[in-house]
Design an enzyme around this catalytic site. Structure first.
Site, short mmCIF file in Angstrom:
data_model
loop_
_atom_site.label_atom_id
_atom_site.label_comp_id
_atom_site.label_asym_id
_atom_site.label_seq_id
_atom_site.Cartn_x
_atom_site.Cartn_y
_atom_site.Cartn_z
N GLU A 11 3.73 -73.77 -41.57
CA GLU A 11 1.99 -73.66 -42.30
C GLU A 11 2.48 -73.35 -44.19
O GLU A 11 1.53 -73.19 -44.62
CB GLU A 11 1.31 -72.48 -42.36
N GLY A 77 -5.70 -68.79 -32.67
CA GLY A 77 -6.44 -69.39 -30.96
C GLY A 77 -7.55 -69.40 -30.78
O GLY A 77 -8.59 -68.11 -31.27
N MET A 177 -2.43 -63.29 -36.59
CA MET A 177 -1.73 -62.28 -35.96
C MET A 177 -1.73 -61.91 -37.71
O MET A 177 -0.57 -60.93 -37.99
CB MET A 177 -0.57 -61.74 -35.76
N GLU A 178 -2.01 -61.70 -38.68
CA GLU A 178 -1.92 -61.94 -39.54
C GLU A 178 -3.24 -61.66 -40.99
O GLU A 178 -3.25 -61.05 -42.11
CB GLU A 178 -1.23 -62.71 -40.42
N ASP A 201 -4.50 -73.96 -30.93
CA ASP A 201 -4.72 -73.03 -28.84
C ASP A 201 -5.88 -72.64 -29.06
O ASP A 201 -6.94 -72.03 -29.35
CB ASP A 201 -3.30 -72.39 -28.76
N1 SAH Z 1 6.88 -69.29 -32.99
C1 SAH Z 1 6.48 -68.18 -33.49
C2 SAH Z 1 5.74 -67.10 -32.67
C3 SAH Z 1 4.74 -67.70 -33.00
S1 SAH Z 1 3.73 -66.38 -32.54
C4 SAH Z 1 8.26 -67.36 -31.99
O1 SAH Z 1 8.82 -67.99 -32.24
O2 SAH Z 1 8.18 -66.47 -31.66
C5 SAH Z 1 1.57 -66.89 -33.40
C6 SAH Z 1 1.50 -67.34 -34.80
O3 SAH Z 1 0.44 -68.14 -34.98
C7 SAH Z 1 0.94 -66.14 -35.69
O4 SAH Z 1 1.43 -66.39 -36.78
C8 SAH Z 1 -0.35 -66.22 -35.39
O5 SAH Z 1 -1.05 -66.04 -36.84
C9 SAH Z 1 -0.70 -67.95 -35.07
N2 SAH Z 1 -1.50 -67.69 -34.29
C10 SAH Z 1 -2.23 -68.95 -33.22
N3 SAH Z 1 -2.09 -69.07 -31.90
C11 SAH Z 1 -2.28 -67.62 -31.28
C12 SAH Z 1 -2.94 -67.49 -30.60
N4 SAH Z 1 -3.34 -67.30 -29.15
N5 SAH Z 1 -2.66 -65.34 -30.35
C13 SAH Z 1 -2.16 -64.69 -32.07
N6 SAH Z 1 -1.75 -65.06 -32.81
C14 SAH Z 1 -1.82 -66.63 -32.89
#
Ligand code: SAH
Length: 234
Positions: A11, A77, A177-178, A201
């Site tokens: 990002e 998402g 998540m932020e 997604d």
């Molecule tokens: N790749 C990471 C996990 C990513 S968490 C690992 O290796 O563990 C997802 C990130 O993308 C977070 O920063 C959140 O803000 C965003 N995000 C995208 N889709 C999301 C969803 N369906 N629910 C919650 N956060 C999502």
């Protein structure tokens, strides 16, 4: 000084590559790059995933760099059935969906003595929408943009039941998540902010796979918008 924040390397890295005259620092484990972005002095930080990291980073930036405004750019998402991966959402309002004091008669997302809705700065929302128009001329088949509520919680949403609840309870367009933690911290510090999210997604059962396969391309859409927005905030 403009603060620009993302959670993950994907990002922030495209923006970082366009910066010149950069000095780097690390505070509370957060990598910060200060420099010029096409005529705008910025401080770019990768905060890490989740609301705690996001709040720590935002307060650190406020204290150490005294930014005049803050833009968060990342992925999320999408919660509406007609949304496409790659579409962009500008958060007019943010809510911490996992704050639950319903035991005391409060609404989901509501803390004592504060509204559950955290508001982005209206002028920054306008500028962001203008940057979208500049980055994606109407006839080139690019992504759509929507302006509305984004919810944040310390949880990757990957099920239809939760996504429907988030949509109905909060009238939300997207979940991440932020954003609400960044917004909350900015609100406490009287710092104007806006949150922009590209959809990686649609927060359903396919979300983990979709997230992984779409992350890089969606970040390119956010980057195109930010590449117009940051110089417009000089
Ligand atoms: N790749 C990471 C996990 C990513 S968490 C690992 O290796 O563990 C997802 C990130 O993308 C977070 O920063 C959140 O803000 C965003 N995000 C995208 N889709 C999301 C969803 N369906 N629910 C919650 N956060 C999502």
């Amino acid at each position: 000084m403009l603060a620009v924040v993302g959670a993950m390397d994907e990002e922030v890295k495209l923006l970082r590559a366009e910066m010149t005259g950069v000095s780097e620092d690390s505070h509370a484990g957060i990598l910060v790059a200060k420099g010029d972005y096409k005529g705008t002095q910025i401080v770019l930080a990768q905060c890490g995933i989740g609301k705690v990291n996001a709040a720590i980073c935002t307060q650190m930036l406020v204290n150490l760099y005294q930014p005049k405004s803050l833009v968060f750019s990342g992925v999320a998402g999408g919660l509406l059935p007609n949304m496409q991966v790659g579409d962009l959402v500008i958060a007019s309002h943010l809510i911490q969906f996992d704050i639950d004091l319903t035991a005391f008669g409060r609404r989901h997302g509501e803390l004592p003595d504060s509204d559950r809705m955290i508001q982005s700065d209206p002028k920054l929302i306008d500028k962001t929408a203008e940057a979208f128009d500049a980055a994606f001329p109407a006839d080139d088949g690019g992504p759509s943009v929507m302006i509305g509520t984004v919810v944040s919680g310390d949880r990757f949403v990957e099920d239809s039941k939760t996504l429907r609840w988030l949509q109905r309870e909060f009238g939300a367009l997207a979940t991440e998540m932020e954003g609400a933690a960044v917004g909350y911290t900015c609100q406490l510090n009287d710092l104007p902010f806006v949150v922009v999210r590209g959809l990686s997604d649609t927060a359903n059962e396919a979300a983990p796979g979709d997230f992984k396969s779409n992350l890089e391309t969606v970040c390119q859409n956010s980057f195109r918008l930010m590449d117009q927005l940051i110089p417009a905030l000089a």
